[in-house]
Write an enzyme that holds these catalytic residues in place. Structure first.
Site, PDB file in Angstrom:
ATOM      1  N   ASP A 127       0.855  -1.193   0.000  1.00 46.32           N
ATOM      2  CA  ASP A 127       0.000   0.000   0.000  1.00 46.32           C
ATOM      3  C   ASP A 127       0.887   1.238   0.000  1.00 46.32           C
ATOM      4  OD1 ASP A 127       0.821  -0.527   2.685  1.00 46.32           O
ATOM      5  OD2 ASP A 127      -0.751   0.799   3.444  1.00 46.32           O
ATOM      6  N   GLU A 191       0.088  -1.057   5.754  1.00 47.78           N
ATOM      7  CA  GLU A 191       1.208  -0.570   6.578  1.00 47.78           C
ATOM      8  C   GLU A 191       1.110   0.930   6.819  1.00 47.78           C
ATOM      9  OE1 GLU A 191       5.305   0.965   7.442  1.00 47.78           O
ATOM     10  OE2 GLU A 191       3.897   1.518   5.872  1.00 47.78           O
TER      11      GLU A 191
HETATM   12 ZN   LIG Z   1       6.918   1.908   4.066  1.00 46.02          ZN
END
Ligand SMILES: [Zn+2]
Length: 467
Positions: A127, A191
């Site tokens: 992401d 993340e």
């Molecule tokens: Zn990163």
């Protein structure tokens, strides 16, 4: 945030490093792995083109995490289909098990031939943070190649690692590779917004299966080029800890009133004064007990006189050096807990005294301190009973991972970096000032090493749009 790019050559280097780690991890301990396996030094022209095109394709999928609740879920799903297509061997090998966790994250279990060897884990996330079109020289999801660079969101953080890890495995499989030591690959999908649906769930799953890991390699930590004045040569920094964080909301409630007869103090005034005290009072300088001191000592011999003498004798010159480091925002963040005032809300109408004022402070905790200690310090600095504190999110810094001769992960990375980048003389431990998904895996290992084998120059730092 300006453009993101990564040199095509650097992509090959990332891949080579992962390639080397995977090849070297077969049951070697401590110093034994020096020269124990050959690193393939070349890829075919066809393979180089294919890996470049694969990265471009990955950049073109806008896997944006907007918030904890909102992501581009279509793109996250598309990314899963994309890696299936690009890495057929990875998904069709009998000793590799692939699982989707938390709907979009990917967990690969690569079964080695010797179950007695403790497995390790390679991590990355696919992401990315949002990218508004303005400020970019090329569209951020174009994956456009120009002047030897591939441009786009995720080229440095962190699709380069995702693609390099899978590409390395794919190429190894086509060369009939079968590992002796088992390993895991985890690719997180959230993340950038805390990793609670991806990394945290994968960690829980592995823990439920009784997995304990020899070490983990994740992003953060680079080959730093030109960050330290008068240090001509690049050096590699493996982060062995990362800062903790607190999102802290400060709130002041007062009686509402009319602006025609204002009270002596308003919620806005009280909160502003508190925030100003916070900004004007830096957290303690932790240089003496921090990793930066070790880093500088290891770099000492690379400097000319008199810096080499100063850095070799930090017992004497430490206070002077730490004062110099305070002057730069990045080095300052390495020697202390930082407090950044990031949000402020109060008032709705020009003639109404607002009853409530709120502000949010983003705090990054130095590895030598804890959430509890820092909250105590902040309350003492604010020193006003009318200010309420609400902890929105908090986690301690990562424990410091071992770097001694027995630390398999550190030693392996250290030697691999020096093999893949022979021009890099020095590999040092350091601290990651951002946050990664690796904090969700502290239950599985004590060896967490953060290194992304990319040359980073100061002007690249702002391109990361990180954390
Ligand atoms: Zn990163």
């Amino acid at each position: 945030m300006a453009r993101c790019n990564v040199c095509v050559v650097a992509l090959a280097a990332v891949l080579l490093l992962v390639f080397a780690i995977v090849s070297r991890s077969n049951g070697l301990k401590g110093r034994e792995f020096q020269g124990a396996s050959r690193i393939p030094s070349e890829f075919s022209e066809e393979e180089l083109v294919a890996m470049k095109e694969a990265l471009k394709g990955a950049i073109q999928i806008p896997t944006v995490s907007f918030s904890h609740e909102e992501s581009n879920f279509t793109a996250l799903a598309e990314f899963g289909e994309y890696i299936h297509k690009v890495f057929p061997a990875v998904f069709n090998t009998s000793f590799i098990r692939h699982e989707v966790v938390g709907n979009y994250s990917h967990l690969f279990t690569i079964q080695g031939s010797e179950p007695s060897l403790q497995p390790y884990m390679l991590m990355a996330h696919f992401d990315v943070v949002p990218a508004h079109e303005e400020g970019w020289e090329v569209p951020p999801f174009s994956g456009l190649e120009r002047d030897g660079f591939i441009h786009g969101r995720g080229t440095l953080d962190n699709k380069n690692s995702v693609m390099a890890i899978l590409q390395a495995l794919e190429l190894l499989l086509t060369r009939n590779y079968k590992p002796r030591r088992s390993f895991f690959i985890t690719l997180g999908h959230d993340e950038e917004v805390s990793g609670t649906n991806g990394a945290q769930k994968m960690s829980a799953l592995l823990q439920a299966r009784g997995v304990q890991l020899a070490f983990i390699v994740d992003e953060c930590g680079f080959i730093l080029d030109g960050f330290i004045p008068n240090l001509q040569k690049p050096f590699a920094m493996i982060s062995i800890s990362e800062k903790g964080a607190i999102d802290l909301m400060l709130q002041v409630n007062m009686t509402p009133g009319h602006s025609s007869a204002p009270p002596k103090e308003t919620s806005i005034g009280i909160l502003s004064a508190a925030l100003s005290r916070l900004e004007q009072t830096p957290m303690p300088n932790m240089f003496k007990s921090g990793l930066l001191k070790t880093t500088l000592q290891q770099l000492a011999s690379e400097f000319s006189f008199p810096t080499n003498i100063v850095l070799s004798n930090l017992w004497l010159f430490g206070p002077l050096v730490s004062r110099i480091l305070e002057r730069n925002d990045v080095t300052n963040a390495l020697i202390r807990t930082t407090t950044a005032l990031t949000m402020y809300n109060a008032g709705v109408k020009v003639n109404v005294i607002p009853p409530v004022a709120k502000a949010t402070v983003n705090i990054r905790i130095h590895p030598a301190q804890t959430v509890v200690e820092v909250l105590e310090l902040i309350k003492n600095i604010v020193a006003d009973g009318r200010v309420q504190f609400h902890v929105l999110r908090a986690f301690d810094p990562l424990p410091i991972s071992p770097i001694d001769d027995q630390a398999l992960g550190y030693q392996m990375l250290h030697q691999t970096i020096q093999s893949v980048f022979p021009e890099v003389n020095i590999v040092t431990p350091g601290t990651c000032i951002g946050n990664t998904d690796s904090r969700h895996y502290t239950n599985l290992t004590t060896g967490i090493y953060l290194f992304n084998p990319v040359y980073l120059q100061p002007q690249d730092f702002r391109r990361l749009g990180l954390y």
